[in-house]
Design a protein around this motif. Sequence first.
Motif, PDB file in Angstrom:
ATOM      1  N   THR C  78       0.834  -1.208   0.000  1.00 19.86           N
ATOM      2  CA  THR C  78       0.000   0.000   0.000  1.00 19.86           C
ATOM      3  C   THR C  78       0.863   1.250   0.000  1.00 19.86           C
ATOM      4  OG1 THR C  78      -0.044   0.157   2.392  1.00 19.86           O
ATOM      5  CG2 THR C  78      -1.722  -1.218   1.375  1.00 19.86           C
ATOM      6  N   GLU C  79       0.208   2.411  -0.086  1.00 16.55           N
ATOM      7  CA  GLU C  79       0.937   3.686  -0.102  1.00 16.55           C
ATOM      8  C   GLU C  79       1.763   3.862   1.169  1.00 16.55           C
ATOM      9  OE1 GLU C  79      -2.314   6.318  -0.631  1.00 16.55           O
ATOM     10  OE2 GLU C  79      -2.048   6.440  -2.789  1.00 16.55           O
ATOM     11  N   THR C  80       1.243   3.304   2.262  1.00 17.10           N
ATOM     12  CA  THR C  80       1.965   3.464   3.533  1.00 17.10           C
ATOM     13  C   THR C  80       2.974   2.342   3.731  1.00 17.10           C
ATOM     14  OG1 THR C  80       0.167   2.292   4.597  1.00 17.10           O
ATOM     15  CG2 THR C  80       0.098   4.684   4.682  1.00 17.10           C
ATOM     16  N   ASN C  81       3.312   1.654   2.605  1.00 14.02           N
ATOM     17  CA  ASN C  81       4.329   0.610   2.629  1.00 14.02           C
ATOM     18  C   ASN C  81       3.959  -0.628   3.438  1.00 14.02           C
ATOM     19  OD1 ASN C  81       6.438   0.504   1.007  1.00 14.02           O
ATOM     20  ND2 ASN C  81       7.949   1.327   2.461  1.00 14.02           N
ATOM     21  N   PRO C 101      -2.221   0.990  -8.061  1.00 11.22           N
ATOM     22  CA  PRO C 101      -1.640   1.978  -7.148  1.00 11.22           C
ATOM     23  C   PRO C 101      -1.929   3.402  -7.621  1.00 11.22           C
ATOM     24  CG  PRO C 101       0.065   0.574  -8.138  1.00 11.22           C
ATOM     25  CD  PRO C 101      -1.229   0.121  -8.685  1.00 11.22           C
ATOM     26  N   GLY C 104      -5.247   3.982  -6.205  1.00  8.35           N
ATOM     27  CA  GLY C 104      -5.396   3.619  -4.799  1.00  8.35           C
ATOM     28  C   GLY C 104      -6.530   2.656  -4.553  1.00  8.35           C
TER      29      GLY C 104
END
Lengths: 412, 369, 151
Positions: C78-81, C101, C104
């Motif tokens: 995810t975007e927050t790794n 991605p 999202g």
Amino acid sequence: MFKKSFVYLMICMFSAVMVSAAENNCLTCHADFEEEDGPSHLITKDIHIQKGLGCVDCHGGDASLDDMDDVRDSKGYKGVPSYKDVPKFCASCHSDAAYMHDHNPSMPTDQLEKYKTSVHGKQLLKKGDTNVANCISCHTVHQINTAKLPHSSTHPHNIPETCGKCHANTELMKGYGLEATVLEDYKASVHGAALYERGDLSAPVCNDCHGNHGAAPPGVSSLVAVCGTCHAIESELFNNSPHKVAYEENDFPMCMTCHSNHKILKPEDKWIGTEEPALCVECHSTDDGTTGIETAAGISNALKSLVQAQSEAQLALDEAIEKGMATTDAEFKMKELRQSLIQTRTKLHSFNLDSVLPRAEQGMKEADEVKKNSATLIEEFYFRRKGLGVTSLIFTFLIIGLYFLIRKVEKK
Amino acid sequence: MSDKNISSKMFDWVDSRFKISALVDYMGTKVVPTHSHSIFYYFGGISLFLFIIQVVSGILLLMYYRPGADSAYESVQFIVSTVSFGWLVRAVHSWSANLMVFFVFLHMFTVYFTQAYRKPRELTWLSGMGLFALTLLFGFSGYLLPWNELAFYATRVGTGMAGAVPVIGKDLLIIMRGGTEVTGATIGRFFGLHVAILPGLFTLLLSGHLIMVQRQGMSEPIDWANKSDAEKKYMKFFPNFVLRDLLVWLIVLNIIAVLATFFPDGIGVIHWPLGEKADSFAPPPAVIRPEWYFMFAFQALKMLPSHILFLEGELVGIIVFSLGGLIWAIVPFIDRKAAIDQKSKLFVAFGYFVLAFIIFMTLYGYMVE
Amino acid sequence: MSGEKSRRGFLEAALGGSALLAMAAIFYPMYQYITPPKLAEAKLSQLKLSFSRADIESEPKKAKYFKYGRSMGIIFITETNELKALSAMCTHLDCTVQHRPDLGILWCSCHNGRYGMDGSNISGPPPRPLYPYQVKEVGETIFVSKEIADE
């Protein structure tokens, strides 16, 4: 007086008009002289009444008066609007953002604005044509309900029939040069089947393509976008394909050119190819200066071999299953193969061999794996039988030997 | 002739240390009565042979089986789909288990109806009853181990019945399940029971049972008491009877091989497909049924009304079954007539009643499904 | 006398021979059984993935698929790794979803179904959320498992 209060009591009991009933004298008389399907009876199931609104909130006047003539003369009395005035009548609340906010904050207030842009709205408001739909044609009068309720006329499951009230009426449609077969066509389409047979409420109904309050047929230029709301990959591929430009130049109706509009059938592989019934040949020929025929032949062949490979793989897998072997792996591969076939068919909307063939080849590999896997299992099945045969033979031999040994021992 | 020398030398070597020649001589004098029901003498041996198959195939299964809610089903699936001949080992274990229960039943009833339990074989009968109970427990505990849907619900119902036992029922249920519900904890318990506790007890009891049988020899028919010696016929235990035993065992083995190959998942009501993994949230299958040898008890308990007098129906059922089982177990001590070599009509009638009850309830249970 | 003897010899030989063969018929499957198969132990409901976080990162869509029992899962970053794993089968008609991605979301291309990163169905036809898998990272290795609700 006694009789009047008795009727009053009865109405109280048999209607859901509890909240405003105390002030609502309208029903006292209207329920008396109206038939079972009259407004005063129907209204009890209407969402407005359930939300606490009374007759006068729409029709105006003073509900506390006893005499009907007095009501008619009372302040703000609107009575029954004419057919043409219905949109404005409803919009007096539904376009009032502040008012709607207090009752249903999440509800849009642009219905009238949209209606004005619709074919219906233009006919009615500009030309005064009262044959076209206004609010009550779809939402009903006095039985208005949210689209979420399954019995509501605007519930997705009921929309085709609701629109069909007019659009399946041959007489009525003749006047506008429209086909009245749309409802029938829709029911025969894949979308109709998804809605009626599978009960899939996400299947598109009339308003998903035409809009509702702003109902109008999608224009040629917007068609790909409309279909693309669900068929995203197909529309993206199509927009980048040589067909996009060609269709625009020739004013072809995009997706509709091959798939039709209301009677959208399950596409068949034979629609693509180099001879009838393939649709390609309606425009393309070998000497048309394009690679159209070549591409059609390439895609058609790829699909034919993949379908053939799939059915062979299925046959082999079925035999392995029928023989009671453990086929989980092969079945899993089979799922991937099905996905490959779907994706190959999707990719053909690029009308580009470089995009279609690699996907088809991957599917062919999967088919080979299923076949190989199943063949191994079937082989294993016969190996078991043979192994049992040999083992039984040995055992039988031993048993017979033992039998003779016993006979010999006991003879002594 | 040199190999004979070697074997006799080996015998001498052992004999000089353990004095086994007396035992061998004793075996040589052993005889088996020959009469129209001599076939009954083979059922115990067949049960023994099936137990041996169970031990061998069970040990093989243990090499890949891994107990636990997240591994039991997966490992059984692995055995039948990936391990070579894994399907055969599981099929043999299951077929042989079912046949073992069947032959134990058969052995028990033939012994009962020939009144072979009578003096001096009371303890042999008692140990046999113990073995019978252990066999049923083997079946019950083994059924859960694949942790599939079928097993999960059968075990839930089965352990639920234990909960109806008076006073200790609730504790018993929690101990059996390792909690209030059938979970991964239950597998651990049943696994321990199935592969350690039960085999240990069974082997111990079986040794006693066999030693008693060897020491006392085969029971003679009850009416032989009044017969002259000339009328009695015998065959030598060794080698005649042993060879015949071996012959029967081989036939049984071959039958198992055929059944396991043609019906690796069983057939009809004797059926153990792996199916779906147990999932306590999934809706239960349409038919929840125990294994066939528990069907009569299951059906009888199901048919009882919810209350009999002031007692719960299930409780009454369990009391009646316990009492019946107790009488059955101590029959050599209460059948006074048999003890003096007279056929007792009362006990024969009781046996027929029990047999008829079991057969009727089993058939009825499958018919009402 | 010698005929008798040879008959006896034949019987003994036949018995011995077939006994040996029978032994072979019994022990051959047993030997094959104890020979470990290529995949030496059962795959458990806790699945060890054959790739690492770096492999997922190197994918253009930062996602990889894995086979779990009879179904397919998708694991993505995810975007927050964070590492997340969900069932990859769209709840509408079983198409395979993909990680987007850029948007999202998880996206099903068949009918434009959209799911949030937690598997919730946010728009389009999907009637239900995607089933979540538990993800555990031990060093380089990733384990995924279904929640076992009964323990």
